[in-house]
Design an enzyme around this catalytic site. Sequence first.
Site, PDB file in Angstrom:
ATOM      1  N   ARG A   1     -15.523 -11.372  21.375  1.00 16.39           N
ATOM      2  CA  ARG A   1     -15.582 -12.679  20.712  1.00 16.39           C
ATOM      3  C   ARG A   1     -16.572 -12.662  19.547  1.00 16.39           C
ATOM      4  NH1 ARG A   1     -15.111 -15.876  26.450  1.00 16.39           N
ATOM      5  NH2 ARG A   1     -12.875 -16.315  26.352  1.00 16.39           N
TER       6      ARG A   1
ATOM      7  N   TYR B   1      -3.076 -23.352  31.512  1.00 17.01           N
ATOM      8  CA  TYR B   1      -4.386 -24.000  31.360  1.00 17.01           C
ATOM      9  C   TYR B   1      -4.477 -25.321  32.123  1.00 17.01           C
ATOM     10  CZ  TYR B   1      -6.101 -20.693  27.819  1.00 17.01           C
ATOM     11  OH  TYR B   1      -6.563 -19.577  27.158  1.00 17.01           O
TER      12      TYR B   1
ATOM     13  N   GLU C   1      -3.351 -15.713  37.555  1.00 14.96           N
ATOM     14  CA  GLU C   1      -2.967 -15.505  36.152  1.00 14.96           C
ATOM     15  C   GLU C   1      -2.113 -14.253  35.977  1.00 14.96           C
ATOM     16  OE1 GLU C   1      -6.598 -15.676  33.860  1.00 14.96           O
ATOM     17  OE2 GLU C   1      -6.898 -17.799  34.309  1.00 14.96           O
TER      18      GLU C   1
ATOM     19  N   ASN D   1     -11.438 -18.256  19.900  1.00 15.86           N
ATOM     20  CA  ASN D   1     -12.328 -17.244  20.459  1.00 15.86           C
ATOM     21  C   ASN D   1     -11.635 -15.928  20.803  1.00 15.86           C
ATOM     22  OD1 ASN D   1     -10.970 -18.114  22.703  1.00 15.86           O
ATOM     23  ND2 ASN D   1     -12.788 -18.705  23.868  1.00 15.86           N
TER      24      ASN D   1
ATOM     25  N   LYS E   1      -5.367 -13.711  21.700  1.00 16.72           N
ATOM     26  CA  LYS E   1      -4.928 -15.041  21.264  1.00 16.72           C
ATOM     27  C   LYS E   1      -4.364 -15.041  19.843  1.00 16.72           C
ATOM     28  CE  LYS E   1      -8.110 -17.506  24.338  1.00 16.72           C
ATOM     29  NZ  LYS E   1      -8.958 -18.719  24.453  1.00 16.72           N
TER      30      LYS E   1
ATOM     31  N   HIS F   1      -8.841 -14.310  25.954  1.00 18.45           N
ATOM     32  CA  HIS F   1      -9.049 -14.960  27.244  1.00 18.45           C
ATOM     33  C   HIS F   1      -9.212 -13.877  28.300  1.00 18.45           C
ATOM     34  CE1 HIS F   1      -8.439 -17.515  30.772  1.00 18.45           C
ATOM     35  NE2 HIS F   1      -7.656 -16.542  31.210  1.00 18.45           N
TER      36      HIS F   1
HETATM   37  P1  CMP Z   1     -10.504 -19.567  27.438  1.00 18.05           P
HETATM   38  O1  CMP Z   1     -11.445 -18.581  28.030  1.00 18.05           O
HETATM   39  O2  CMP Z   1      -9.122 -19.109  27.163  1.00 18.05           O
HETATM   40  O3  CMP Z   1     -10.450 -20.859  28.396  1.00 18.05           O
HETATM   41  C1  CMP Z   1     -10.202 -22.168  27.921  1.00 18.05           C
HETATM   42  C2  CMP Z   1     -10.134 -22.245  26.427  1.00 18.05           C
HETATM   43  O4  CMP Z   1     -10.272 -23.547  25.875  1.00 18.05           O
HETATM   44  C3  CMP Z   1     -11.294 -21.460  25.825  1.00 18.05           C
HETATM   45  O5  CMP Z   1     -11.129 -20.090  26.041  1.00 18.05           O
HETATM   46  C4  CMP Z   1     -11.239 -21.948  24.380  1.00 18.05           C
HETATM   47  O6  CMP Z   1     -10.240 -21.290  23.613  1.00 18.05           O
HETATM   48  C5  CMP Z   1     -10.797 -23.404  24.540  1.00 18.05           C
HETATM   49  N1  CMP Z   1     -11.872 -24.373  24.325  1.00 18.05           N
HETATM   50  C6  CMP Z   1     -11.974 -25.216  23.287  1.00 18.05           C
HETATM   51  N2  CMP Z   1     -13.035 -26.003  23.382  1.00 18.05           N
HETATM   52  C7  CMP Z   1     -13.674 -25.656  24.507  1.00 18.05           C
HETATM   53  C8  CMP Z   1     -14.854 -26.119  25.155  1.00 18.05           C
HETATM   54  N3  CMP Z   1     -15.613 -27.101  24.657  1.00 18.05           N
HETATM   55  N4  CMP Z   1     -15.211 -25.498  26.303  1.00 18.05           N
HETATM   56  C9  CMP Z   1     -14.446 -24.520  26.822  1.00 18.05           C
HETATM   57  N5  CMP Z   1     -13.307 -24.050  26.246  1.00 18.05           N
HETATM   58  C10 CMP Z   1     -12.926 -24.612  25.099  1.00 18.05           C
END
Ligand code: CMP
Length: 136
Positions: free
Chosen positions: A103, A50, A127, A113, A10, A116
């Site tokens: 992470r 997303y 994906e 984070n 990311k 992904h």
């Molecule tokens: P990812 O695994 O890419 O999937 C969805 C993304 O939304 C997650 O990682 C985070 O970068 C972002 N995100 C932000 N806030 C939240 C939340 N409360 N719960 C889950 N994902 C979140």
Amino acid sequence: MSERTLTILKPDLLAARQQGAALQQILDGGFDVVAMRQTILSREQAEAFYEVHRERPFFTDLIAFMTSGPVVVACLERENAVARLRELMGPTDSRKAPESTLRGRFGTDIQYNAVHGSDSAENAAREVSFFFPELA
Ligand code: CMP
């Protein structure tokens, strides 16, 4: 059985210039890189990728974050790739992720984070073909 999954390194990880270190940890974890490229996601791409989160309160911030700078997208392969990558990443909230995980090492919080990874075999297939239709 060998399986494929999709990872995104990311914008926060690339801004910190740690994509090489993260990729090394992925390689050390036994993953093969089937395909990989660096790109900048358009708003449309990020929203489509997303889509399942569209109604979530964090969606607008997530799209802003994911389009804020370059990302590296990669199709990875190894035995049990979806589950193994999720172990290697640690939980979504970086603050709760063990230090040894991607992470834990490179992320900041639940949004920033660092990486992904697909959360199921079905989503992995979707994906991977989203970014690498030639692999479908
Ligand atoms: P990812 O695994 O890419 O999937 C969805 C993304 O939304 C997650 O990682 C985070 O970068 C972002 N995100 C932000 N806030 C939240 C939340 N409360 N719960 C889950 N994902 C979140």
